[in-house]
Design a protein around this motif. Structure first.
Motif, short mmCIF file in Angstrom:
data_model
loop_
_atom_site.label_atom_id
_atom_site.label_comp_id
_atom_site.label_asym_id
_atom_site.label_seq_id
_atom_site.Cartn_x
_atom_site.Cartn_y
_atom_site.Cartn_z
N THR A 3 0.81 -1.21 0.00
CA THR A 3 0.00 0.00 0.00
C THR A 3 0.84 1.26 0.00
O THR A 3 0.31 2.37 -0.07
N VAL A 4 2.18 1.11 0.07
CA VAL A 4 3.06 2.28 0.20
C VAL A 4 3.66 2.72 -1.13
O VAL A 4 4.56 3.56 -1.15
N LEU A 5 3.18 2.19 -2.25
CA LEU A 5 3.79 2.53 -3.53
C LEU A 5 3.75 4.03 -3.82
O LEU A 5 4.67 4.58 -4.41
N ILE A 29 10.47 -3.64 -4.83
CA ILE A 29 11.44 -3.34 -5.88
C ILE A 29 12.50 -4.44 -6.02
O ILE A 29 13.14 -4.57 -7.07
N GLU A 30 12.67 -5.25 -4.98
CA GLU A 30 13.61 -6.37 -5.05
C GLU A 30 13.02 -7.55 -5.83
O GLU A 30 13.75 -8.40 -6.33
N ASP A 31 11.71 -7.60 -5.93
CA ASP A 31 11.03 -8.68 -6.66
C ASP A 31 10.96 -8.29 -8.13
O ASP A 31 10.14 -7.47 -8.55
N LYS A 32 11.82 -8.86 -8.94
CA LYS A 32 11.93 -8.48 -10.35
C LYS A 32 10.81 -9.07 -11.20
O LYS A 32 10.75 -8.82 -12.41
N LYS A 44 3.31 4.19 -13.50
CA LYS A 44 3.25 5.46 -12.78
C LYS A 44 1.92 5.70 -12.08
O LYS A 44 1.85 6.40 -11.08
N ASN A 45 0.86 5.11 -12.62
CA ASN A 45 -0.45 5.30 -11.99
C ASN A 45 -0.71 4.34 -10.84
O ASN A 45 -1.77 4.37 -10.21
N GLY A 46 0.26 3.45 -10.57
CA GLY A 46 0.12 2.51 -9.46
C GLY A 46 -0.28 1.11 -9.85
O GLY A 46 -0.31 0.21 -9.02
N PHE A 47 -0.62 0.90 -11.13
CA PHE A 47 -0.96 -0.45 -11.59
C PHE A 47 0.29 -1.33 -11.51
O PHE A 47 1.34 -0.97 -12.02
N VAL A 48 0.16 -2.48 -10.89
CA VAL A 48 1.27 -3.44 -10.79
C VAL A 48 1.09 -4.49 -11.87
O VAL A 48 0.02 -5.09 -11.99
N THR A 103 14.36 7.34 4.44
CA THR A 103 14.66 5.97 4.04
C THR A 103 13.40 5.29 3.53
O THR A 103 12.28 5.70 3.85
N TYR A 104 13.61 4.25 2.71
CA TYR A 104 12.46 3.56 2.11
C TYR A 104 11.80 2.61 3.11
O TYR A 104 12.47 1.97 3.91
#
Length: 235
Positions: free
Chosen positions: A179-181, A199-202, A208-212, A190-191
């Protein structure tokens, strides 16, 4: 060359997620089980996969209303809801179905970019059998089931349940959407931990709109294993 995956991604990137969340987030009126003939899943696969027609949600919903008009009115009467309540509730309900399934269907296009044209099957029937994305590659079947999960300290390795046994290997794709994107940093600059995990999960990335959405990394290892096995068998 612009691919179908590129076109789909362009459509997803244009979605105003914040606006939709504001519009539908608090509307939870039609929450009962929907009759099969008013569910949107089959039409979603038909439009976005079979037809490869990348409609916005508003365009898709207009088509849904046209094709399901009589069935919806029959279902509304069965629920005894007033027309206004049902209209607002079913629109919000279909949006949530759309938003939940659209990433999964996009994943099918990503798989196709890895395994090749014609290698991927998706449908409501396969979905109900536990194969959200089914791949046939070099004589082997890979049955991927997609599940968005919540982080509780450790990612469960328990296989996702499947209603029926399909030929081939069952593979789970479990992924997290923190929820922190939109607000990844703490007050000290700090992140936040959920963002770092993301971001570690490739296998996934955020538009940019939050869609994963999924990346080819989800499928490349499985393709490489099959390629290696086939090459070894020829030696």
């Amino acid at each position: 060359m612009i691919t179908m995956q590129d076109k789909f991604e362009t459509m997803l990137a244009a979605v105003d997620l914040k606006s939709y969340r504001n519009r539908y987030g608090q509307i939870k009126i039609v929450e009962m089980d929907l009759d099969k003939d008013v569910q949107a899943i089959e039409l979603l696969y038909k439009v976005y996969w079979d037809e490869r027609n990348f409609l916005s949600f508003d365009e898709f919903y207009k088509r849904y209303l046209r094709e399901k008009k009589n069935q919806l009115e029959k279902f509304r009467k069965k629920t005894t809801m007033c027309k206004d309540c049902f209209s607002r509730g079913i629109e919000a309900r279909i949006y949530r179905t759309w938003a939940g399934l659209i990433t999964q269907i996009h994943g099918g296009y990503v798989a196709e970019s890895v395994f090749g044209p014609g290698s991927v099957s998706m449908s409501r029937k396969l979905d109900s059998q536990g194969a959200d994305i089914r791949v046939r590659y070099k004589g082997q079947h890979l049955n991927y089931q997609v599940k968005k999960t919540s982080f509780n300290g450790v990612m469960s390795r328990r296989p996702l349940p499947r209603k029926s046994k399909l030929e081939g290997r069952a593979i789970d794709i479990k992924y997290e959407v923190p929820t922190v994107l939109s607000d990844p940093k703490k007050k000290d600059g700090t992140y936040r931990e959920p963002y770092l995990r993301f971001i570690e999960d490739k296998r996934t990335r955020a538009l940019k709109n939050g869609f994963v959405i999924f990346t080819p990394a989800v499928f490349k290892d499985d393709k490489a294993k099959i390629d290696k096995a086939v090459q070894t068998s020829r030696v």
